[in-house]
Scaffold this active site. Structure first.
Site, PDB file in Angstrom:
ATOM      1  N   ASP A  43      -6.505  -2.611   2.724  1.00 15.87           N
ATOM      2  CA  ASP A  43      -7.162  -1.548   1.973  1.00 15.87           C
ATOM      3  C   ASP A  43      -6.486  -1.461   0.606  1.00 15.87           C
ATOM      4  OD1 ASP A  43      -8.680  -0.997   4.237  1.00 15.87           O
ATOM      5  OD2 ASP A  43      -7.243   0.487   4.975  1.00 15.87           O
ATOM      6  N   VAL A  44      -7.246  -1.700  -0.445  1.00 13.98           N
ATOM      7  CA  VAL A  44      -6.675  -1.830  -1.791  1.00 13.98           C
ATOM      8  C   VAL A  44      -7.391  -0.883  -2.748  1.00 13.98           C
ATOM      9  CG1 VAL A  44      -6.260  -3.438  -3.700  1.00 13.98           C
ATOM     10  CG2 VAL A  44      -6.120  -4.251  -1.340  1.00 13.98           C
TER      11      VAL A  44
END
Length: 261
Positions: free
Chosen positions: A130-131
């Site tokens: 998750d960025v």
């Protein structure tokens, strides 16, 4: 021959399916088993199911629900949420699930991917990252987060994805927190960074609001996984809940036209 994959992503929350925006405000969109049946009928390439409660609440995967999903699903199924051991991954694969995804656990102990690959095969090991963009007056670049965006890690997302690849991940899923639920298109700059850095298959999630967005991703990056949540559970500008997926002919044309460009 490898080809692009069009992948619905379903989020499990309190036993039902939800959709979020920016990892917040989950909206109930239906029953998971019913959704699987619909995607079966629509001949989806693959299905990704992520339990967004398990890791946050520090609970084990819901094996009873996973068994029901696997028994119903007639397409390759990827499950993620609460997996912290290779033994759990092996149990899930034994139920008929093709891929097991890990996120926070892989960041805490990358060697887990090595253990999982030894237990179930590298092709069944998926790392989800998750960025989001860093914030602040002088902030640049991207940061890695877990626990539904609540925990931030001081790791370079692209460099760390290569570390997970080397540890045993057979696929990397890049999930854009900033684009989640907005339906305004993928973060192509970020996607390109990951695609160029990795040798294993990469799937991109977050931002798709149309088949044209998926075509744009494939046109720019080539053979990748194009995943979406909102696109496949909402319809129209009022976001009415409706499970949908392109027809086989639409999917073939989308991928063919995108790869020609």
């Amino acid at each position: 021959m490898l080809r692009p994959r069009i992948i619905p992503c379903l989020l499990l929350h309190r036993g039902g399916l939800v959709k979020t925006q920016g990892f917040k405000d989950p909206k109930y969109v239906g029953d998971p088993i019913n959704a699987v049946r619909i995607f079966n009928e629509k001949e989806a390439d693959e299905l990704m199911v992520l339990d967004i409660d398990a890791t946050v609440n520090r609970v084990a995967p819901d094996f009873a629900l996973i068994a029901k999903l696997a028994a119903e699903c007639r397409m390759p199924l990827c499950y993620g949420g609460g997996v912290t051991t290779a033994e759990q991954a092996a149990r899930i694969v034994d139920m008929g699930v093709e891929k097991v995804a890990v996120s926070a656990a892989a960041i805490a102990k990358p060697y887990l991917l090595t253990e999982m690959a030894a237990a179930v095969g590298r092709q069944s090991v998926v790392a989800v990252l998750d960025v989001r963009k860093r914030t602040g007056l002088f902030a640049k670049g991207y940061e890695l987060c877990t626990h539904n965006g609540k925990t931030v890690h001081k790791l370079d997302p692209v460099a760390f994805s290569k570390q997970l690849q080397d540890a045993g991940a057979g696929e990397i899923v890049l999930n854009s927190v900033d684009r989640d639920g907005l339906m305004q298109g993928y973060d192509l700059d970020l996607a390109m960074q990951f695609k160029q850095a990795l040798k294993v298959p990469v799937t991109f999630l977050g931002g798709a609001g149309s088949l044209e967005h998926m075509g744009e991703l494939i046109s720019n990056l080539g053979v990748v996984g194009a995943s979406a949540g909102s696109l496949f559970v909402f319809k129209g500008k009022y976001r009415a809940v409706l499970i949908n997926y392109p027809t086989p002919d639409q999917k073939i044309k989308l991928c063919r036209d995108a790869l020609k460009q």
